[in-house]
Design an enzyme around this catalytic site. Sequence first.
Site, short mmCIF file in Angstrom:
data_model
loop_
_atom_site.label_atom_id
_atom_site.label_comp_id
_atom_site.label_asym_id
_atom_site.label_seq_id
_atom_site.Cartn_x
_atom_site.Cartn_y
_atom_site.Cartn_z
N ALA A 51 -142.13 -39.35 12.77
CA ALA A 51 -140.97 -40.11 13.23
C ALA A 51 -140.25 -39.33 14.32
O ALA A 51 -140.47 -38.12 14.49
CB ALA A 51 -140.02 -40.37 12.06
N GLY B 122 -144.41 -40.40 9.17
CA GLY B 122 -144.43 -41.84 9.34
C GLY B 122 -145.75 -42.36 9.89
O GLY B 122 -146.12 -43.52 9.64
N GLU C 233 -147.95 -42.64 6.93
CA GLU C 233 -147.41 -43.75 6.13
C GLU C 233 -147.80 -45.10 6.74
O GLU C 233 -148.10 -46.05 6.01
CB GLU C 233 -145.90 -43.61 6.00
CG GLU C 233 -145.51 -42.47 5.07
CD GLU C 233 -144.03 -42.16 5.07
OE1 GLU C 233 -143.43 -42.14 3.98
OE2 GLU C 233 -143.46 -41.94 6.16
N GLU D 17 -142.60 -33.81 5.53
CA GLU D 17 -141.16 -34.06 5.45
C GLU D 17 -140.37 -32.98 4.72
O GLU D 17 -139.22 -32.70 5.07
CB GLU D 17 -140.91 -35.43 4.79
CG GLU D 17 -141.18 -36.63 5.69
CD GLU D 17 -142.63 -37.09 5.66
OE1 GLU D 17 -142.90 -38.19 6.16
OE2 GLU D 17 -143.49 -36.33 5.16
#
Length: 260
Positions: A66, A112, A115, A135
């Site tokens: 991200a 992300g 994901e 993360e």
Amino acid sequence: MTFENILVEKEAAIAVITINRPTKLNALNKATIQELHEAFKEMDASEEIRAIIVTGSGEKAFVAGADIAEFADFSTEQGSELAAKGQELLFDFVQNLSTPVIAAVNGFALGGGLELAMAAHFRTASSNAKMGLPEVTLGVIPGYGGTQRLPQLIGKGRAMELIMTAQMIDAATAHNYGLVNHVVEQADLLSFTKDIAQKIAKNSPSAIRHAIQAVNDNYKEGTNGFETEIKNFGTCFGTADFKEGTTAFLEKRKATFTGK
């Protein structure tokens, strides 16, 4: 529709959505998530598109995470809203899309990015791909479904280790874990994935749509996937695709499905 952060190409019954932020290693920000939502929604609504491939531009990254600068100063409430909105617009949206989505992981798929790949219905990868959920090195946890989908795909123990160590795994390990279905050389990744998409495109879109729902319902709390399978199996008998498929079989010819 014109996009700033993604590219959309259509080739017969296949759409390729490419995340195109090479200077940011294709990192996801809110604008890119919104564009991806619109592109997936548009392709899913198209009667011509039978399969969707999502990949990243360049040779380094699928999506390298991200855009951290966008949320570094967020409050608790803003963080929760970020995760909820992202899951609604993109990650859960892709998982539940009626049109099959294949993630062609062409490099780093971190945070992300992994994901997003896990939200797709299945994954292919280039031999140079690296995957991980880093993360916890930032003092936060995966917020776009990573803590839920990774254990479903590779098992609780392996998922716990990857999340807690924040370590990356290579494509061969991802394949061994069952995280990706196939590993090929990067130069061959898109054509290889298109070949799979073309095989999917020949089959009944209606049946595939009902199969996706049945498989997904096995993982939804309070929903019985077996019951969904029984209901959807019966529903298929009332479709034009079922009539065409069975008629073509009996007439010893290839079926021409309409998705109806």
